[in-house]
Design a protein around this motif. Structure first.
Motif, short mmCIF file in Angstrom:
data_model
loop_
_atom_site.label_atom_id
_atom_site.label_comp_id
_atom_site.label_asym_id
_atom_site.label_seq_id
_atom_site.Cartn_x
_atom_site.Cartn_y
_atom_site.Cartn_z
N ARG A 40 30.39 50.58 28.06
CA ARG A 40 29.57 50.62 29.25
C ARG A 40 30.61 50.35 30.42
NH1 ARG A 40 24.57 49.39 30.49
NH2 ARG A 40 24.06 48.95 27.99
N GLU A 41 31.49 49.45 30.34
CA GLU A 41 32.55 48.98 31.61
C GLU A 41 33.27 49.98 31.77
OE1 GLU A 41 32.18 46.16 33.23
OE2 GLU A 41 30.59 45.76 32.18
N VAL A 42 33.95 50.89 30.86
CA VAL A 42 34.80 51.99 31.10
C VAL A 42 34.07 53.01 31.60
CG1 VAL A 42 35.94 53.66 29.63
CG2 VAL A 42 35.92 51.65 28.90
N ILE A 43 32.80 53.31 31.56
CA ILE A 43 32.06 54.12 32.07
C ILE A 43 31.83 53.94 33.61
CG2 ILE A 43 29.98 55.51 32.35
CD1 ILE A 43 29.80 55.63 29.33
N ILE A 44 31.44 52.63 33.86
CA ILE A 44 30.91 52.01 35.19
C ILE A 44 32.39 52.15 35.90
CG2 ILE A 44 30.50 50.19 36.38
CD1 ILE A 44 28.43 49.37 34.12
N ASP A 45 33.44 51.77 35.17
CA ASP A 45 34.56 51.54 36.19
C ASP A 45 35.15 53.01 36.51
OD1 ASP A 45 35.09 49.03 35.89
OD2 ASP A 45 36.36 48.99 34.34
N TYR A 46 34.81 54.18 35.63
CA TYR A 46 35.51 55.36 36.04
C TYR A 46 34.44 55.93 37.19
CZ TYR A 46 35.54 60.52 35.50
OH TYR A 46 36.04 61.96 35.61
N CYS A 47 33.07 55.72 37.10
CA CYS A 47 32.36 56.12 38.04
C CYS A 47 32.52 55.43 39.57
CB CYS A 47 30.68 55.82 37.63
SG CYS A 47 30.14 57.13 36.33
N ASN A 48 32.98 54.18 39.51
CA ASN A 48 33.20 53.57 40.75
C ASN A 48 34.49 53.87 41.48
OD1 ASN A 48 30.97 52.05 40.52
ND2 ASN A 48 31.70 50.36 39.46
N LYS A 49 35.73 54.29 40.45
CA LYS A 49 37.01 54.58 40.89
C LYS A 49 36.91 56.15 41.47
CE LYS A 49 41.50 55.56 38.96
NZ LYS A 49 42.30 55.66 38.07
N ASN A 50 35.78 56.93 41.00
CA ASN A 50 35.83 58.32 41.46
C ASN A 50 34.74 58.63 42.28
OD1 ASN A 50 37.68 60.04 39.83
ND2 ASN A 50 36.93 58.79 38.35
N LYS A 51 33.96 57.19 42.57
CA LYS A 51 32.68 57.32 43.57
C LYS A 51 31.92 58.35 43.41
CE LYS A 51 36.03 56.01 47.54
NZ LYS A 51 36.24 56.42 48.79
N ILE A 52 31.32 58.39 41.65
CA ILE A 52 30.28 59.20 41.15
C ILE A 52 29.18 58.14 41.07
CG2 ILE A 52 29.60 60.58 39.39
CD1 ILE A 52 32.67 61.19 38.95
N GLU A 53 27.99 58.54 41.65
CA GLU A 53 26.68 57.75 41.18
C GLU A 53 26.27 58.19 39.89
OE1 GLU A 53 23.89 58.84 44.29
OE2 GLU A 53 25.01 57.92 46.04
N TYR A 54 25.73 57.16 39.40
CA TYR A 54 25.13 57.55 37.85
C TYR A 54 23.91 56.76 37.61
CZ TYR A 54 26.76 52.79 37.18
OH TYR A 54 26.86 51.32 37.07
N ASP A 55 23.08 57.56 36.93
CA ASP A 55 21.58 56.70 36.41
C ASP A 55 21.87 55.67 35.43
OD1 ASP A 55 18.94 56.58 35.04
OD2 ASP A 55 18.39 57.63 36.89
N LYS A 56 21.30 54.54 35.77
CA LYS A 56 21.45 53.34 34.80
C LYS A 56 20.87 53.48 33.58
CE LYS A 56 22.81 49.82 38.18
NZ LYS A 56 22.64 48.39 38.62
N ASP A 57 19.66 54.21 33.51
CA ASP A 57 18.73 54.29 32.26
C ASP A 57 19.27 55.52 31.61
OD1 ASP A 57 16.69 52.61 33.27
OD2 ASP A 57 15.58 54.11 34.22
N GLU A 58 19.93 56.31 32.15
CA GLU A 58 20.60 57.42 31.54
C GLU A 58 21.94 57.09 30.77
OE1 GLU A 58 21.67 60.71 33.85
OE2 GLU A 58 19.39 61.53 34.15
#
Length: 343
Positions: free
Chosen positions: A233-251
């Motif tokens: 979970r942390e790896v995915i969140i860090d990747y999205c934050n680093k690349n400024k990509i929005e993601y759906d928490k439920d997904e």
């Protein structure tokens, strides 16, 4: 004259023989005023040489036939066929594997020379299309049709390809995924040991709403996913934050649930149940993507084993470096080409 013949003259590859006649041509050019650098006179000069060589070889064949009691009327059937004149030839350590350009074929001068590739990995169907074209153009521009072979430029192009592949994966593009074919599952004695098939089974767990059915062609990506969902979970969140990509928490929650399920898949082979059938070496290491997919799913991207896939792609062209005597010592499994040149 001896100094012109100090290098190897004859090369062979299974049923073909290649005569290196450049030294003889250079000798002609230096000592006969009428011989210049034109294609026509080069072909004429080499044809004169091969005519004489053919006569000598055919005499040897006739003698061979006589010594082995071949009937006299059949002896002339054994002869040398002079089919091509090549302007440059790059041979590899593998049989029936080389690159060349044809200057003359069966007496006809080829005005527009083309590159001829035989048996090279870069032309195989499982080689990525972009990589195949990249290495083919490198062979054309920097080796086969180049006036001089510039080692620095060739090595630089290998490292440029590394950057291109890594940048593409970071953007989530499918350009450098690995094309593969999977047949019906019953056709495999041990399906979970077949990389692309294991990748399909993993995909069908993670994305059951877009199931891959067999037989089919797929695009394979290599990944490193460990059995630690909180860390994932942390790896995915860090990747999205680093690349400024929005993601759906439920997904994301749903994906992690499916991911945990993939780690616990069991598979029955010949009556024996294999626990954690999709896991190799403690990790999920491959996922197959449907051919219709234009981008790698967001939650898979942080786990891409880019270094391994870069090495896989470069491996198709490593033999070109070997032919140029550029060493690529296997220091580790993620090796990329070096600039060590054997003198």
């Amino acid at each position: 004259m001896a100094s012109y013949w100090d290098e190897d003259i004859v090369y062979w590859d299974t049923d073909s023989n290649f005569l290196h006649l450049e030294p003889a041509y250079e000798f002609f050019k230096k000592n006969i005023k009428s011989v210049d650098n034109s294609k026509e006179l080069k072909v004429a000069s080499v044809n004169c040489i091969t005519y004489l060589i053919t006569k000598v070889i055919n005499e040897a064949y006739l003698k061979f036939g006589k010594l082995h009691f071949v009937e006299e009327k059949y002896r002339p059937l054994i002869n040398m066929k002079n089919e091509f004149m090549l302007s440059r030839l790059l041979m590899t350590k593998n049989k029936k594997s080389y690159a060349s350009s044809v200057l003359m074929q069966e007496g006809n001068l080829i005005e527009k020379q083309k590159i001829d590739l035989k048996g090279l990995a870069i032309k195989k169907s499982n080689t990525n299309k972009f990589v195949s074209e990249y290495f083919t153009n490198l062979l054309k521009d920097d080796i086969i049709f180049a006036k001089d072979i510039n080692y620095s430029n060739i090595i630089r192009k290998y490292f440029n390809l590394v950057d291109i592949i890594k940048d593409s994966f970071n953007k989530g593009e499918t350009t450098f995924t690995i094309p593969s074919r999977a047949n019906e599952i019953e056709g495999y004695a041990n399906p979970v040991n077949v990389m692309q098939l294991r990748g399909i089974l993993t995909w069908n767990v993670l994305y059951s709403e877009n199931e891959i059915t067999l037989p089919t062609n797929v695009n394979v990506v290599k990944v490193i996913i460990e059995d630690n969902m909180e860390n994932n979970r942390e790896v995915i969140i860090d990747y999205c934050n680093k690349n400024k990509i929005e993601y759906d928490k439920d997904e994301l929650d749903g994906f992690l649930e499916k991911l945990e399920e993939a780690f616990n898949v069991s598979y029955t082979i010949n009556g024996d149940t294999v626990e954690h059938a999709l896991v190799k070496g403690g990790i999920l290491n491959v996922i197959s993507l449907p051919k219709t997919l234009n981008e790698i799913p967001l939650f898979i991207r942080p786990f891409l084993d880019s270094e391994k896939m870069v090495y896989d792609h470069l491996n198709a062209g490593t033999i070109i470096l070997d032919c140029l005597n550029i060493q690529t010592p296997k220091v580790n499994e993620n090796l990329i080409p070096t600039n060590i040149i054997k003198i």
